[in-house]
Scaffold this active site. Structure first.
Site, PDB file in Angstrom:
ATOM      1  N   ASP A  95       0.834  -1.202   0.000  1.00  0.00           N
ATOM      2  CA  ASP A  95       0.000   0.000   0.000  1.00  0.00           C
ATOM      3  C   ASP A  95       0.871   1.255   0.000  1.00  0.00           C
ATOM      4  O   ASP A  95       0.357   2.374  -0.030  1.00  0.00           O
ATOM      5  CB  ASP A  95      -1.021  -0.007   1.152  1.00  0.00           C
ATOM      6  CG  ASP A  95      -0.373  -0.107   2.503  1.00  0.00           C
ATOM      7  OD1 ASP A  95       0.859  -0.206   2.583  1.00  0.00           O
ATOM      8  OD2 ASP A  95      -1.116  -0.079   3.519  1.00  0.00           O
ATOM      9  N   SER A  96       2.203   1.057  -0.023  1.00  0.00           N
ATOM     10  CA  SER A  96       3.110   2.181  -0.286  1.00  0.00           C
ATOM     11  C   SER A  96       2.843   2.733  -1.686  1.00  0.00           C
ATOM     12  O   SER A  96       3.348   3.804  -2.032  1.00  0.00           O
ATOM     13  CB  SER A  96       4.571   1.739  -0.145  1.00  0.00           C
ATOM     14  OG  SER A  96       4.803   0.549  -0.882  1.00  0.00           O
ATOM     15  N   ASP A 122      -1.119  -6.091  -0.307  1.00  0.00           N
ATOM     16  CA  ASP A 122      -1.582  -5.453   0.931  1.00  0.00           C
ATOM     17  C   ASP A 122      -3.082  -5.219   0.882  1.00  0.00           C
ATOM     18  O   ASP A 122      -3.597  -4.702  -0.121  1.00  0.00           O
ATOM     19  CB  ASP A 122      -0.916  -4.077   1.079  1.00  0.00           C
ATOM     20  CG  ASP A 122       0.315  -4.109   1.962  1.00  0.00           C
ATOM     21  OD1 ASP A 122       0.449  -5.039   2.780  1.00  0.00           O
ATOM     22  OD2 ASP A 122       1.143  -3.187   1.836  1.00  0.00           O
ATOM     23  N   GLU A 135       8.808  -4.152  10.764  1.00  0.00           N
ATOM     24  CA  GLU A 135       9.235  -2.851  10.245  1.00  0.00           C
ATOM     25  C   GLU A 135       9.780  -1.972  11.357  1.00  0.00           C
ATOM     26  O   GLU A 135       9.122  -1.755  12.384  1.00  0.00           O
ATOM     27  CB  GLU A 135       8.060  -2.161   9.521  1.00  0.00           C
ATOM     28  CG  GLU A 135       8.458  -0.791   8.954  1.00  0.00           C
ATOM     29  CD  GLU A 135       7.526  -0.265   7.874  1.00  0.00           C
ATOM     30  OE1 GLU A 135       6.603  -1.003   7.448  1.00  0.00           O
ATOM     31  OE2 GLU A 135       7.731   0.887   7.456  1.00  0.00           O
TER      32      GLU A 135
HETATM   33  O1  KIV Z   1       3.492  -1.124   1.623  1.00  0.00           O
HETATM   34  C1  KIV Z   1       4.670  -1.492   1.683  1.00  0.00           C
HETATM   35  O2  KIV Z   1       5.492  -1.198   0.803  1.00  0.00           O
HETATM   36  C2  KIV Z   1       5.065  -2.290   2.823  1.00  0.00           C
HETATM   37  C3  KIV Z   1       6.528  -2.564   2.991  1.00  0.00           C
HETATM   38  C4  KIV Z   1       7.213  -1.361   3.491  1.00  0.00           C
HETATM   39  C5  KIV Z   1       6.775  -3.743   3.852  1.00  0.00           C
HETATM   40  O3  KIV Z   1       4.258  -2.691   3.591  1.00  0.00           O
END
Ligand code: KIV
Length: 272
Positions: A52-53, A91, A190
């Site tokens: 979700d980044s 995610d 994290e």
């Molecule tokens: O959304 C993402 O990129 C993540 C990573 C930082 C593990 O959850």
């Protein structure tokens, strides 16, 4: 080195657990589109996370909170089409599973059914126990996420390292054990102290994947735009940059503009 492995067998959740057992580190990276996912898969990545980044690096938001389930499904469909070998984990975004376990299983089923991804990732421990149980009982593999959980940034108020204090560290150890015992196949850790990540890794049977959690986890994950130097505004201590694509792309684009302005492009050979 352009491809890490000649082993073309698809990575499964079971193979990740076997990798932990024989001490082989797990490499995981994010991707959000077909073209990049294809390159990352061909390089030999074990796990591709449609994180979700995407909310930050694809949509320009300052947090992960605004991205919707429909948008995450769209990104994941693109990645899925490209990936042949890596395990594809998606995610579930903020607001799609925290409300109640019925909503959580509905979101997880939509993600699996509409994208063909291999597994989902959700943030939290005891607070989301019921949702984890329901999703798992629907036959959907879950990767957990503990420590700095960006969907809760408004509760934390800061992106600083988590679980430095004994009480929070104890809760994290308990949550990790819970995720292990419930049947999750892995846990992202994290931004927590390396010693704590080591304790978790030794305690649980499932693989731990660290980001800012030191070297003792069973694997590592980074956000693709950060490690390739596309996004230069984010440079925490844990980030290692493997390329400087921001400058490379900017220079290439400036070169193209110059060629167009100077009537250098297209030339005779490039014309019909
Ligand atoms: O959304 C993402 O990129 C993540 C990573 C930082 C593990 O959850």
């Amino acid at each position: 080195m352009s491809t890490y492995t000649e082993d073309l067998r698809a990575v499964t959740t079971q193979r990740l657990i076997e990798m932990k057992q024989r001490g082989e580190k797990i490499a995981m990276l994010t991707a959000y589109d077909y073209s990049m996912a294809s390159i990352i898969d061909k390089a030999g990545m074990d796990v591709i996370l449609v994180g979700d980044s995407a909310s930050n690096v694809m949509a320009g938001n300052s947090t992960t909170l605004p991205v919707t389930l429909d948008q995450m499904i769209w990104y994941t469909q693109a990645v899925r089409k490209a990936v042949k070998r890596a395990l594809v984990v998606a995610d579930l975004p903020f607001g799609s599973y925290q409300g109640n376990s019925k909503e959580a299983v509905h979101s997880a089923i939509r993600m699996m059914k509409e994208t063909g991804c291999d597994a989902i990732k959700i943030e939290g421990g005891l607070e989301i126990k019921e949702s984890i149980q329901r999703i798992l009982s629907a036959g959907i593999p879950i990767m957990g996420h503990l420590g700095l959980t960006p969907q809760s940034i408004n509760k934390f108020g800061t992106y600083a390292v988590r679980a430095r204090e004994a009480e929070e560290a104890e809760k994290l150890l308990e949550d990790a054990q819970l995720l292990n015992d419930l049947g999750c196949f892995g846990i992202v850790l994290e931004k927590i102290p390396a010693d704590l990540a080591k304790r978790v890794t030794e305690q649980v049977h499932i693989p731990t994947i660290g980001i800012g959690a030191g070297r003792h986890t069973d694997g590592q994950v980074l956000v693709m735009h950060d490690m390739l130097g596309i996004n230069t505004e984010f440079s925490p201590r844990f980030l290692r940059r493997y390329a400087e694509l921001h400058d490379e792309i900017k220079n290439s684009v400036a070169h193209y503009i110059k060629d167009v302005k100077n009537c250098d492009f297209p030339n005779e050979k490039e014309s019909y």
